[in-house]
Design an enzyme around this catalytic site. Sequence first.
Site, PDB file in Angstrom:
ATOM      1  N   GLN A 127       0.840  -1.198   0.000  1.00 29.63           N
ATOM      2  CA  GLN A 127       0.000   0.000   0.000  1.00 29.63           C
ATOM      3  C   GLN A 127       0.875   1.248   0.000  1.00 29.63           C
ATOM      4  O   GLN A 127       1.191   1.809   1.053  1.00 29.63           O
ATOM      5  CB  GLN A 127      -0.951   0.002   1.201  1.00 29.63           C
ATOM      6  N   PHE A 128       1.241   1.700  -1.206  1.00 35.84           N
ATOM      7  CA  PHE A 128       2.121   2.859  -1.340  1.00 35.84           C
ATOM      8  C   PHE A 128       1.524   4.117  -0.727  1.00 35.84           C
ATOM      9  O   PHE A 128       2.244   5.041  -0.362  1.00 35.84           O
ATOM     10  CB  PHE A 128       2.492   3.091  -2.811  1.00 35.84           C
ATOM     11  N   THR A 129       0.213   4.178  -0.560  1.00 33.89           N
ATOM     12  CA  THR A 129      -0.437   5.384  -0.034  1.00 33.89           C
ATOM     13  C   THR A 129      -0.105   5.632   1.436  1.00 33.89           C
ATOM     14  O   THR A 129      -0.419   6.706   1.959  1.00 33.89           O
ATOM     15  CB  THR A 129      -1.967   5.323  -0.216  1.00 33.89           C
TER      16      THR A 129
END
Length: 152
Positions: free
Chosen positions: A80-82
């Site tokens: 989850q790069f966010t």
Amino acid sequence: MTMRAVIQRVTTSSVVIAGAVKAAIGPGLLVLVAVVEADTAADIEWLSGKIIRLRIFDDDQVLMNRSVREVGGGILVVSQFTLFASTKKGNRPSFSRSARPETALPLYEQFLRRLASDFGRPVASGEFGADMKVSLVNDGPVTIIIDSKNPE
């Protein structure tokens, strides 16, 4: 920078991609993980060990004193790069701190291998870069945020 993980104690969790269940676990940990360009094998090793040893499951006295391994739980990992979103300017988050896919994917795969090795059995995972629908029932609720360069 630092590797970042959001760890949730769950009674159940699953990942659905294109309408099909990719992975699912019963009681255990849902681990959302993000990496930056500067992350190394040392970050992966530290974070994996911390997750495996994290004592957030109840013992017989209802104290959080057991690890996921001790309770026989499962682990589901989702990239989850966010998690590295910056909302400093304006209302549209910037994700420039997150590693680019060509760097992030090998680090994510290395993390999955290390976590499974430390855990002593396979871990479930989503699919890097896919549009995933993640479901969970947070148990407690218990949610822990860990950064590899900021071990609190």
